[in-house]
Design a protein around this motif. Sequence first.
Motif, PDB file in Angstrom:
ATOM      1  N   PHE A  28       4.686   5.735  18.072  1.00 14.28           N
ATOM      2  CA  PHE A  28       6.013   5.283  17.664  1.00 14.28           C
ATOM      3  C   PHE A  28       5.902   4.367  16.450  1.00 14.28           C
ATOM      4  O   PHE A  28       4.954   3.579  16.347  1.00 14.28           O
ATOM      5  CB  PHE A  28       6.705   4.536  18.805  1.00 14.28           C
ATOM      6  N   PRO A  29       6.854   4.447  15.524  1.00 18.23           N
ATOM      7  CA  PRO A  29       6.836   3.548  14.350  1.00 18.23           C
ATOM      8  C   PRO A  29       7.423   2.188  14.710  1.00 18.23           C
ATOM      9  O   PRO A  29       8.530   1.826  14.282  1.00 18.23           O
ATOM     10  CB  PRO A  29       7.721   4.306  13.349  1.00 18.23           C
ATOM     11  N   VAL A  30       6.679   1.433  15.504  1.00 19.64           N
ATOM     12  CA  VAL A  30       7.181   0.131  15.941  1.00 19.64           C
ATOM     13  C   VAL A  30       7.386  -0.794  14.750  1.00 19.64           C
ATOM     14  O   VAL A  30       8.344  -1.579  14.704  1.00 19.64           O
ATOM     15  CB  VAL A  30       6.207  -0.501  16.963  1.00 19.64           C
ATOM     16  N   HIS A  31       6.507  -0.684  13.779  1.00 16.21           N
ATOM     17  CA  HIS A  31       6.636  -1.491  12.563  1.00 16.21           C
ATOM     18  C   HIS A  31       6.767  -0.572  11.351  1.00 16.21           C
ATOM     19  O   HIS A  31       6.345   0.594  11.385  1.00 16.21           O
ATOM     20  CB  HIS A  31       5.422  -2.409  12.385  1.00 16.21           C
ATOM     21  N   SER A  32       7.325  -1.127  10.309  1.00 14.17           N
ATOM     22  CA  SER A  32       7.451  -0.380   9.059  1.00 14.17           C
ATOM     23  C   SER A  32       6.133  -0.417   8.299  1.00 14.17           C
ATOM     24  O   SER A  32       5.184  -1.117   8.698  1.00 14.17           O
ATOM     25  CB  SER A  32       8.575  -0.975   8.205  1.00 14.17           C
ATOM     26  N   ARG A  33       6.089   0.322   7.196  1.00 10.23           N
ATOM     27  CA  ARG A  33       4.893   0.359   6.360  1.00 10.23           C
ATOM     28  C   ARG A  33       4.672  -1.012   5.732  1.00 10.23           C
ATOM     29  O   ARG A  33       5.595  -1.649   5.222  1.00 10.23           O
ATOM     30  CB  ARG A  33       5.076   1.404   5.269  1.00 10.23           C
ATOM     31  N   GLY A  34       3.456  -1.472   5.778  1.00 10.48           N
ATOM     32  CA  GLY A  34       3.147  -2.776   5.222  1.00 10.48           C
ATOM     33  C   GLY A  34       3.009  -2.751   3.708  1.00 10.48           C
ATOM     34  O   GLY A  34       2.816  -1.705   3.095  1.00 10.48           O
ATOM     35  N   GLU A  35       3.126  -3.902   3.105  1.00 11.65           N
ATOM     36  CA  GLU A  35       3.003  -4.037   1.657  1.00 11.65           C
ATOM     37  C   GLU A  35       1.760  -4.848   1.315  1.00 11.65           C
ATOM     38  O   GLU A  35       1.209  -5.563   2.142  1.00 11.65           O
ATOM     39  CB  GLU A  35       4.250  -4.711   1.080  1.00 11.65           C
ATOM     40  N   ARG A  36       1.364  -4.709   0.064  1.00 18.23           N
ATOM     41  CA  ARG A  36       0.216  -5.463  -0.475  1.00 18.23           C
ATOM     42  C   ARG A  36      -1.039  -5.232   0.367  1.00 18.23           C
ATOM     43  O   ARG A  36      -1.744  -6.166   0.716  1.00 18.23           O
ATOM     44  CB  ARG A  36       0.528  -6.950  -0.541  1.00 18.23           C
ATOM     45  N   GLY A  37      -1.279  -3.985   0.725  1.00 15.66           N
ATOM     46  CA  GLY A  37      -2.515  -3.656   1.426  1.00 15.66           C
ATOM     47  C   GLY A  37      -2.461  -3.837   2.922  1.00 15.66           C
ATOM     48  O   GLY A  37      -3.411  -3.469   3.617  1.00 15.66           O
ATOM     49  N   LEU A  38      -1.396  -4.406   3.455  1.00 17.20           N
ATOM     50  CA  LEU A  38      -1.285  -4.587   4.896  1.00 17.20           C
ATOM     51  C   LEU A  38      -0.844  -3.288   5.541  1.00 17.20           C
ATOM     52  O   LEU A  38       0.023  -2.595   5.021  1.00 17.20           O
ATOM     53  CB  LEU A  38      -0.281  -5.694   5.222  1.00 17.20           C
ATOM     54  N   PRO A  39      -1.422  -2.934   6.710  1.00 18.32           N
ATOM     55  CA  PRO A  39      -1.034  -1.656   7.325  1.00 18.32           C
ATOM     56  C   PRO A  39       0.373  -1.679   7.897  1.00 18.32           C
ATOM     57  O   PRO A  39       1.059  -0.664   7.885  1.00 18.32           O
ATOM     58  CB  PRO A  39      -2.084  -1.475   8.429  1.00 18.32           C
ATOM     59  N   CYS A  40       0.806  -2.831   8.414  1.00 22.65           N
ATOM     60  CA  CYS A  40       2.093  -2.893   9.103  1.00 22.65           C
ATOM     61  C   CYS A  40       2.997  -3.944   8.475  1.00 22.65           C
ATOM     62  O   CYS A  40       2.535  -4.974   7.958  1.00 22.65           O
ATOM     63  CB  CYS A  40       1.906  -3.213  10.589  1.00 22.65           C
TER      64      CYS A  40
END
Length: 829
Positions: free
Chosen positions: A56-68
């Motif tokens: 499930f996509p519990v979190h959105s796509r992370g920014e600045r190299g972060l996965p979540c």
Amino acid sequence: MASSWISDLFSLLFVGSYWLLGDTSPKAASSSDQLSSPEFAHSIRIDGDIILGGLFPVHSRGERGLPCGELKKEKGIHRLEAMLFAIDLINKDSELLPNVTLGARILDTCSRDTYALEQSLTFVQALIERDGSDVRCANGEPPIFAKPDKVVGVIGASASSVSIMVANILRLFKIPQISYASTAPELSDNTRYDFFSRVVPPDSYQAQAMLDIVTALGWNFVSTLASEGNYGESGVEAFIQTSRETGGVCIAQSLKIPREPRPGEFDKIVLRLLETPNARAVIMFANEDDIRRILDAAKRNNLTGHFLWVGSDSWGSKISPVVHQERVAEGAITILPKRASVDAFDRYFKSRSLSNNRRNVWFAEFWEENFVCKLGMHGKRPGSPKKCTGLEKVGRDSTYEQEGKVQFVMDAVYAMAHALHSMHRQLCSGAPGLCPRMANIDGKELLAHIRSVNFNGSAGTPVIFNENGDAPGRYDIFQYQINNYSVAEYKVIGHWTNQLNLDLDSLQWTTGSLAHPASVCSLPCQTGERKKVVKGVPCCWHCERCEGYHYQSTEFTCNLCPYEQRPNYNRTGCQSIPIIKLEWDSPWALFPVFISVLGIIATTFVIATFIRYNDTPIVRAAGREMSYVLLTGIFLCYIATFPMIAAPDVVVCSFRRIFLGLGMSISYAALLTKTNRIHRIFEQGKKAVTAPKFISPASQLVITFSLISVQLFGILVWFGADPPHTFVDYGEQRTQDPRNARGVLKCDISDLSLICSLGYSILLMVTCTVYAIKTRSVPETFNEAKPIGFTMYTTCIIWLAFIPIFFGTAQSAEREELCFLLLWALEAY
């Protein structure tokens, strides 16, 4: 009231210890020890006889190299809880998988395919043998590896790109996968994704539904817009491919929204769409964030009301893409898989709290996000202005609306459960619990049972799969409308189940307006015009009118009408050319009739006078026998006027042939006999006193009728060789403007026949003229010689003028007949 107060007090006390003590509920005790370990820090583990995986996509796509990135309250938590709720219901069901408990291992994909692939390795750990031959503990003993849970099937993922990535590894270990939201057509390839199934229809169905909508609205020139990725690009590709196969819809532009758009990128996209202003309809396969930013760009560029948006299920009936952009989104038509709200889930989710939902490791984070508060010193909202009390309630202290894919998540879990139940019946023969034969579930065998399920899902609709693992296409069609009270809402305007059912009367494009806007490259051609298609763009054309005697036979061609027909008024077919003939009331007929009547009266009067004074010296001296013949010929010339004017038929054409040269032949034969008699008398007088032979009245009549018989014989031959009949001449009055074209009804008299018929009369006329010249110097006592000579001279002049005029010019029937009538009248004169 007391019990409610005690429950609230317990929740209040529980908040302070939530993050410090961890989950101590009895059912989760087996996993609570491991939740704090790095391996299970971002997953949910629930024990059971059979373990199902969940993505499930519990979190959105992370920014600045972060996965979540940020938590997704609806797409993440709602869907995740739907799986947990479905497992609870199945475990309580005494008929479905009796005495068999389902467990779960649920992972967060963070809306990123590569991260999801890393996470999904957890599902195959039990199937990978660990080699510990080179590993020794400090005391020299071989290591003991903890046996991971064996996942028999996976529910998910959400995004098509994630499902594609995960499906590639799951198929290697023969683990069936059922998605609740992935719709990319690529996943229908059973040779590459043979262990993948889904309870939502693929975008190929959605593309067909959208094409049917566009066609029903009469739009044939559209642009497409896709978010970069499997969902957007595959959806647009399916739409383009379907439109090519079906025909009738052309793609003006096909644009793509980058994964990482630069500043001003959406303004550029909108302006590029504006380069083809006739393609107002825009087919969108884009995520909701891109949809919102496209609408915002259109609003910034003052293009409100220009574009006709047609959105895929990623837009559906969501509010987030159109918030504060109601006017620019007005009239948008969106599509969504047919679904229903699950009331039982609403009751379940609204009852969730921090105290009774500790199995969901992300629920505390959801609590903070949902109620905009902070849970103690370990809360994840450091800047929150207030602390959570634990007394908050979902739906009471925050807005709540069931996420659209909840139904499909539950259907996916139930599909897996029904497949396991069928497999259990087959392998365990109805024995309670798991039998030894199901200790190690074969993924390929389970897949066969999954593809065979058929049950009514949570919305009451059948859950079935085809040979590719796809669910049937069932869609609701919405339009975003603003009513007279300026309230914007999605209104259901139809549905699609293999074919479109659209209520066109319920469409509304601008507030209060029902007129359908156009999205076409070229306006339809008018009747009588053909389309000249622009090369390479079959939906764009120039309209060319069918000219002359051509009519519009098809949409793209003009054909020539048959010779006897002309185009109708709107040039959609041919009609017969009107047939005309010389009418009695025509000025062309009245004048000759008037002259002929006068001539007939005058001739009749002379005949009557001759008959009355038949035995007088004057009549006898004039040669009464030959005079009667001459008057008869003149009378026939005048009578010939009426067959020439009468409507042609076999009888009239017969009379025309008879009278055509007979009257003149009789007249010229009589004149020729007279002039010949005078010439022979004076020639004989020069030689001898005796009178020449054959000058008596009887001899003269014999000679005259002999000459006339030649004409009659020629007429009889003509009748035998070519019986009289009529025909319609379309050539004489085939004008450039077909509206003026006429067919002339005529008797079939060829020029050759006419020349032959009149040629004998001309021969008699020329011969008579020769004798008139020879007798021009006779004594005045033979006073008829000079008038005959004058008549023949005049007649020759008339004929010399008539022949080139008649044969050298194209004439109408009226002028042709008038020419004959005037000729005969002058000759009779």
